[in-house]
Design an enzyme around this catalytic site. Structure first.
Site, PDB file in Angstrom:
ATOM      1  N   CYS A  84       0.475  -1.251   0.036  1.00  0.00           N
ATOM      2  CA  CYS A  84       0.112   0.185   0.001  1.00  0.00           C
ATOM      3  C   CYS A  84       0.983   1.067   0.276  1.00  0.00           C
ATOM      4  CB  CYS A  84      -0.842  -0.415   1.305  1.00  0.00           C
ATOM      5  SG  CYS A  84      -1.742   1.548   1.524  1.00  0.00           S
TER       6      CYS A  84
ATOM      7  N   CYS B 136       0.996   4.913   3.544  1.00  0.00           N
ATOM      8  CA  CYS B 136       2.461   5.047   3.611  1.00  0.00           C
ATOM      9  C   CYS B 136       3.265   4.563   2.790  1.00  0.00           C
ATOM     10  CB  CYS B 136       2.311   5.215   5.061  1.00  0.00           C
ATOM     11  SG  CYS B 136       0.601   5.074   6.471  1.00  0.00           S
TER      12      CYS B 136
ATOM     13  N   CYS C  42      -7.043   0.161   8.180  1.00  0.00           N
ATOM     14  CA  CYS C  42      -5.663   1.131   7.585  1.00  0.00           C
ATOM     15  C   CYS C  42      -5.068   2.047   9.496  1.00  0.00           C
ATOM     16  CB  CYS C  42      -6.884   2.354   6.838  1.00  0.00           C
ATOM     17  SG  CYS C  42      -5.185   3.527   6.854  1.00  0.00           S
TER      18      CYS C  42
ATOM     19  N   PHE D 123      -5.311  32.815   0.971  1.00  0.00           N
ATOM     20  CA  PHE D 123      -6.119  31.395   1.050  1.00  0.00           C
ATOM     21  C   PHE D 123      -6.337  31.032   1.825  1.00  0.00           C
ATOM     22  CE2 PHE D 123      -1.381  32.662  -0.947  1.00  0.00           C
ATOM     23  CZ  PHE D 123      -1.748  32.225  -2.234  1.00  0.00           C
TER      24      PHE D 123
ATOM     25  N   GLU E  15      -9.929  34.098  -0.498  1.00  0.00           N
ATOM     26  CA  GLU E  15      -9.740  32.515  -1.329  1.00  0.00           C
ATOM     27  C   GLU E  15     -10.512  32.679  -2.766  1.00  0.00           C
ATOM     28  OE1 GLU E  15      -9.730  28.928  -2.023  1.00  0.00           O
ATOM     29  OE2 GLU E  15      -8.910  29.406  -0.374  1.00  0.00           O
TER      30      GLU E  15
ATOM     31  N   ASP F 101      -8.746  35.102  -7.771  1.00  0.00           N
ATOM     32  CA  ASP F 101      -7.467  34.331  -7.983  1.00  0.00           C
ATOM     33  C   ASP F 101      -6.113  34.871  -7.240  1.00  0.00           C
ATOM     34  OD1 ASP F 101      -5.552  32.857  -9.305  1.00  0.00           O
ATOM     35  OD2 ASP F 101      -6.691  32.915 -10.991  1.00  0.00           O
TER      36      ASP F 101
ATOM     37  N   ASP G 231      -1.434  30.379   3.421  1.00  0.00           N
ATOM     38  CA  ASP G 231      -1.651  28.869   3.699  1.00  0.00           C
ATOM     39  C   ASP G 231      -1.883  28.759   1.916  1.00  0.00           C
ATOM     40  OD1 ASP G 231      -1.558  26.746   3.872  1.00  0.00           O
ATOM     41  OD2 ASP G 231      -3.305  26.997   5.426  1.00  0.00           O
TER      42      ASP G 231
ATOM     43  N   CYS H 189       3.098  23.444   2.567  1.00  0.00           N
ATOM     44  CA  CYS H 189       2.497  22.024   2.835  1.00  0.00           C
ATOM     45  C   CYS H 189       3.932  21.448   1.366  1.00  0.00           C
ATOM     46  CB  CYS H 189       1.089  21.741   1.803  1.00  0.00           C
ATOM     47  SG  CYS H 189       0.271  22.165   0.622  1.00  0.00           S
TER      48      CYS H 189
END
Length: 441
Positions: free
Chosen positions: A83, A86, A165, A302, A323, A350, A371, A397
């Protein structure tokens, strides 16, 4: 004339692993060519089988390991070898967060030529049963007359054969096997490619994607399934705007931010942070690093459905959220009203476009929070630099886009990186969530 595909050698090769790649694979060299090796750690000598060759690098999977790294642990998940949900479960928890920190540090040093004045302590929480949102693939296997529901396999082509899971929150993990049994009974089992799941504070919610019309019997099966498992079920026939509730007594999905006494309502396909416990800690860190007061005027870019905007409003004079997704802006406005907040306003824009003349940018701000998605915030940085704000907090991120943007903020726009650190939003994966705090010189 078409080129014949090069056959991979079947004989395993011996490799010395020297480093970890950005996605958590071991790095080795074989005949002066880089090889990325799944299930391998620095310091290990492995016997690996090649599974892909390109002009510049090869890919392989470790089959035997001679000398185990002290950072290696036995994966708790029985499906880990196949899988791809992970990718770092064979790495100790401490080493996982150290790897993520080193990834951020390396990106800032090499790409941005920047070091923060202070490194923030690593932020982490539980490593198991933490995911409250996921998109699961669905596949009927005719030869076995069996339906698979789960994440993709490590090669990406097939759905992993799994019935549980360890990283999905338990109410969602417990639905995998019942979902397999449900789809197997449906007339259109060959035309259901995925199920999205989200956990509301009241109950789980599922979106079933179907490429063909449901029969009356299918609808009956789905309604009974929703009743038996106490879930809210949604159907999606085409794009995201075709999501509709199956049950007539649909209730809004929601989650709480207890430390700020805030309640958020959302739709099952809305973006919310996957890890609720880490989201609470991340918001607390944002509030503490921004050093807000009753005079603070904050611009939240954002902003989504108000994840940061609403708690910021609890501690500031005025907050403006911006946003690009109109539906999320509507949800953010609804959530502000739901929580009785009248010092916050939202705009749809935008943020890759020029907004130098937009009304929301004409205001004076003391603080900015961004963010952005993985692509970063490159286009909006000049306007942030032209604002009156002297504090910028950047939640990221993707460490590479954070490093690229940090270089511009520091070397072009004169900001100083006061602090930075990593947050373990996705344990057992190579995903790096991070935060950087900038001040004007």
């Amino acid at each position: 004339m078409t080129r014949r595909r090069q056959r991979l050698p079947q004989e395993p090769i011996e490799l010395d692993i020297t480093d970890l790649s950005h996605d958590g694979r071991g790095i080795a060299r074989h005949h002066d060519k880089v090889v990325f090796v799944q299930n391998a750690l620095p310091g290990e000598k492995v016997t690996a089988k090649l599974n892909r060759r390109t002009r510049h690098f090869d890919e392989a999977t470790a089959e035997t390991i001679e000398n185990h790294s002290p950072d290696r642990v036995d994966p708790l998940c029985e499906f880990y070898d196949r899988c791809n949900g992970c990718t770092m479960m064979h790495v100790s928890d401490d080493k996982q967060i150290e790897f993520k920190f080193n990834t951020l540090k390396s990106n800032l040093e090499k790409m941005a030529e920047v070091q923060p004045n202070t490194w923030l302590p690593h932020l982490s929480d539980r490593h198991w049963y933490y995911r409250r949102r996921a998109r699961l693939s669905v596949k009927w296997v005719p030869g076995k007359d069996k339906v698979l529901v789960g994440f993709r396999e490590k090669n990406g082509r097939f759905v992993a054969d799994m019935d549980n899971c360890l990283v999905l929150e338990k109410p969602l993990a417990n639905l995998i096997k019942p979902l397999q049994e449900l789809v197997l009974k449906m007339s259109i089992k060959t035309h259901i490619p995925q199920v999205e799941c989200a956990l509301s504070e009241q109950q789980p919610a599922l979106i079933m994607r179907h490429m063909r019309a449901l029969s009356d019997d299918d609808v009956g099966l789905l309604k009974q399934f929703a009743k038996d498992h106490n879930i809210q079920l949604f159907l999606q026939s085409k794009g995201p705007d075709t999501v509709i509730p199956l049950q007539s007594d649909y209730q809004a999905l929601s989650f709480m931010l207890p430390q700020e006494n805030l309640r958020y309502e959302f739709l099952p396909n809305d973006f919310i942070q996957v890890n609720q416990a880490m989201n609470e800690k991340m918001i607390a860190r944002v509030l503490s690093t921004m050093e807000l007061n009753s005079d603070a005027k904050v611009l939240d870019l954002f902003c989504g459905l108000g994840n940061f905007t609403l708690p910021l409003a609890r501690h500031s004079h005025q907050v403006t959220g911006v946003e690009g997704d109109q539906q999320l802006v509507e949800r953010a406005r609804h959530n502000a009203t739901l929580n009785g907040l009248n010092n916050v306003e939202f705009f749809t824009a935008d943020l890759t476009k020029d907004h130098s003349q937009s009304s929301w940018l004409q205001q004076d701000y003391s603080h900015v929070l961004i963010d952005p998605p993985r692509s970063g915030a490159w286009d909006i940085l000049p306007l942030i630099a032209q604002s009156s704000a002297d504090t910028l907090v950047y939640v990221s991120c993707h460490p590479a886009s954070l490093a690229r943007d940090s270089k511009r903020l520091v070397h072009e726009f004169g900001f100083n990186m006061q602090a930075a650190g990593v947050m373990d939003m996705f344990p057992h994966t190579s995903h790096v969530e991070s935060m950087a705090v900038f001040k004007r010189h």
